[in-house]
Each structure stands twice: as structure tokens, then as C-alpha cells.
Design a protein around this motif. Structure first.
Motif, short mmCIF file in Angstrom:
data_model
loop_
_atom_site.label_atom_id
_atom_site.label_comp_id
_atom_site.label_asym_id
_atom_site.label_seq_id
_atom_site.Cartn_x
_atom_site.Cartn_y
_atom_site.Cartn_z
N GLN A 21 2.55 -4.56 -10.29
CA GLN A 21 2.44 -3.82 -10.28
C GLN A 21 2.80 -3.20 -11.57
O GLN A 21 1.54 -1.90 -12.03
CB GLN A 21 3.15 -2.61 -9.31
N SER A 22 3.15 -4.06 -12.65
CA SER A 22 3.05 -3.34 -14.41
C SER A 22 1.69 -3.56 -14.60
O SER A 22 1.77 -2.44 -15.44
CB SER A 22 3.84 -4.12 -14.65
N GLY A 23 0.94 -3.90 -14.23
CA GLY A 23 -0.24 -4.65 -14.99
C GLY A 23 0.06 -5.54 -16.39
O GLY A 23 -1.58 -5.85 -17.31
N GLU A 43 8.54 5.09 -0.02
CA GLU A 43 9.83 5.59 -0.60
C GLU A 43 10.60 4.32 -0.55
O GLU A 43 12.21 4.13 -1.12
CB GLU A 43 10.73 6.34 0.80
N LEU A 44 9.86 2.99 0.21
CA LEU A 44 10.69 2.00 -0.31
C LEU A 44 10.99 1.42 -0.98
O LEU A 44 11.26 0.77 -1.57
CB LEU A 44 10.04 0.88 1.36
N GLY A 45 9.83 1.34 -1.37
CA GLY A 45 9.48 1.30 -3.18
C GLY A 45 10.21 2.10 -4.36
O GLY A 45 10.92 1.03 -5.63
N ARG A 46 10.41 3.21 -3.95
CA ARG A 46 11.75 4.25 -5.25
C ARG A 46 12.58 3.09 -4.68
O ARG A 46 14.07 3.62 -5.24
CB ARG A 46 11.47 5.35 -4.66
N ILE A 47 13.25 3.03 -3.22
CA ILE A 47 14.28 1.76 -3.66
C ILE A 47 14.38 0.83 -4.18
O ILE A 47 15.50 0.61 -5.01
CB ILE A 47 14.54 1.88 -1.83
N ASP A 78 0.77 -1.24 0.36
CA ASP A 78 0.38 0.15 0.10
C ASP A 78 1.14 1.16 -0.41
O ASP A 78 1.10 1.90 1.96
CB ASP A 78 -1.42 -0.19 1.42
N THR A 79 1.40 1.38 -0.81
CA THR A 79 2.11 3.33 -1.33
C THR A 79 1.65 3.77 -0.91
O THR A 79 1.66 5.30 -0.92
CB THR A 79 2.44 2.76 -2.45
#
Length: 257
Positions: free
Chosen positions: A167-169, A151-155, A143-144
Motif C-alpha cells: 500500500q505504501s507504493g 475500518e479494519l485498516g484503521r485498527i 478493497d477499502t
């Protein structure tokens, strides 16, 4: 075809045990979905396709259905067998399932379908399902909306390099699919509660494309994740934290023949 994506083969071989510790379980709504939509019950059979270490097996067993599990990565399959020795564990791939025609009442893919979202795999799933059987897809998605999760996702996303992900769909591109009718789509809130070490650090290190990195790059990712934890009071000042997820569930019925 008989293929396993390189990131899955390398990453999950290296991180099979970390995967067990770092990944969340599923919410109670998932059990209701299995019973009401996927129609699992005593006397039914289900194939857990891309079963990994068996994180989804307990919920499948609660339905009373007979559970079979297919996992192509040997290290992951070994973890599954160690934990659930009563479950028949098969080696194979989604486009080469070692079962006869119309062998199971349901096929469920937990955290997996994005790896093999192809027409060939769907045709093979269609083959092993009984007429009227159900294909269920389920993912725990980070859950972004929570800033530290974003921020974890950006890393981590900097190292993705085209690795298949929910997430790409892109997995949706195989639907509508011949021989299947869309049946259900729903969501539920979920959280992985534990120490920051378990639910943030080990979760990150269990990501396939992170686990497949050279050791020095893995250490750099880990350093940045630990810096994020130290800089985030909600993570650094509590013994237990809740990593928020949204569980996405989709179901498709094999058309009657």
C-alpha cells in the motif's frame, strides 16, 4: 547483503499457521496471467521468491512449470515443505539466491516483493533469470471501498511503524530497473469467503507487524476486531462472509543479452 526485515522474521515465525488459514487464494485471472504473460508452461521453470507457506504454489503447479520455492523464514518454509513436499524449498534471501546464473525462466513474488524491493535484489533476480525471462509480482490487496474493510485498516495501521507494505507504493521506486522492461499491469476482483473468524480475525492476526506485537497488544487488536465484527451486520449475521480484495499483477521482462 543477506537480510530479512525484523517484522517479517518475528511476525511470520509466530504466525506461520495463522497465515495459512487467514490469507486468501488467488482468482482465476491470476492463472491466465501466469500462462499468457509470465509464460509458464510445461518445460519451463519458475522460482517462487518469498514463497512463505506456499499459498501461490498450487497456481504455479497448474501451469505445468517446474516450481522452486525460496523462503528465508524457517517456520514458513517448514509449513511449505509439509504441504508441498515435491517442491524444492530453498533457504536464502532475495539478495542472495542460491541458484546459478540463468537458472530459471521466471521469478514470481506473491505477496512478497515489498519486503525486498531493492536494487540489490533486482540485480540478483536478473542474474538467475534466463535472457528474456519474466519477473512477475502479484498481491491480493484489501478493497477499502468497503467501509468495514477501511475500518479494519484503521485498527491495524496504527501499529505499522514503517513496515514495508504494498500500500505504501515504495516498492515502485526501484522501477524502471536496469536490465528489465515493463511488460504488463492488470487487476482482478477477488474475495476470501469463510467465517468471520477465519477471514477477518485470523487474517488480521497474520499481518506481520500484528503477529510481532507483544501478547497484550495483540489481544487489544483482536478485541477491537471482534468489536467491529459484532457492530457490522454483514459480518455478524452471516455464517460466511466475503472479504473483498483486488489482485494486482505486474510483469517485467529481462532484456535479451
Amino acid at each position: 547483503m543477506n537480510t530479512v526485515h525484523d517484522s517479517a522474521a518475528a511476525g511470520y515465525t509466530a504466525a506461520a499457521q495463522t497465515y495459512v488459514r487467514g490469507r486468501p487464494d488467488y482468482p482465476t485471472e491470476a492463472g491466465a496471467w501466469l500462462r499468457e504473460i509470465v509464460e509458464l508452461a510445461p518445460g519451463k521453470s519458475v522460482l517462487d521468491l518469498g514463497a512463505g507457506t506456499g499459498k501461490f504454489v498450487p497456481l504455479l503447479r497448474e501451469s505445468g512449470a517446474k516450481v522452486l520455492a525460496l523462503e528465508p523464514v524457517a517456520a514458513m518454509r517448514a509449513e511449505l515443505v509439509e504441504r508441498y513436499g515435491d517442491v524444492e524449498a530453498l533457504a536464502g534471501t532475495a539478495d542472495n539466491i542460491p541458484l546459478p546464473n540463468a537458472a530459471v525462466d521466471a521469478v514470481v513474488c506473491a505477496q512478497a516483493f515489498h519486503w525486498f524491493a531493492t536494487r540489490e535484489a533486482l540485480a540478483e533476480i536478473h542474474r538467475v533469470l534466463v535472457p528474456g525471462g519474466v519477473l512477475g509480482l502479484i498481491w491480493n490487496v484489501r478493497d477499502t471501498d468497503m467501509p468495514w474493510v477501511a475500518e479494519l485498516g484503521r485498527i491495524t495501521d496504527a501499529f505499522e511503524e514503517g513496515t514495508p507494505r504494498y500500500q505504501s507504493g515504495e516498492w515502485r521506486c526501484v522501477f524502471p530497473a536496469e536490465g528489465f522492461t515493463a511488460l504488463d499491469e492488470r487487476s482482478a476482483r477477488n474475495a476470501h469467503v469463510g467465517s468471520a473468524e477465519q477471514v477477518v480475525v485470523e487474517r488480521t492476526l497474520s499481518v506481520s507487524f500484528i503477529a510481532a506485537l507483544p501478547p497484550e497488544q495483540q489481544r487489544e487488536v483482536e478485541r477491537r476486531v471482534r468489536d467491529l465484527i459484532r457492530a457490522t451486520p454483514a459480518l455478524s449475521e452471516r455464517p460466511d462472509v466475503a472479504f473483498p480484495y483486488v489482485t494486482r499483477m505486474f510483469a517485467y521482462r529481462k532484456n535479451a543479452e
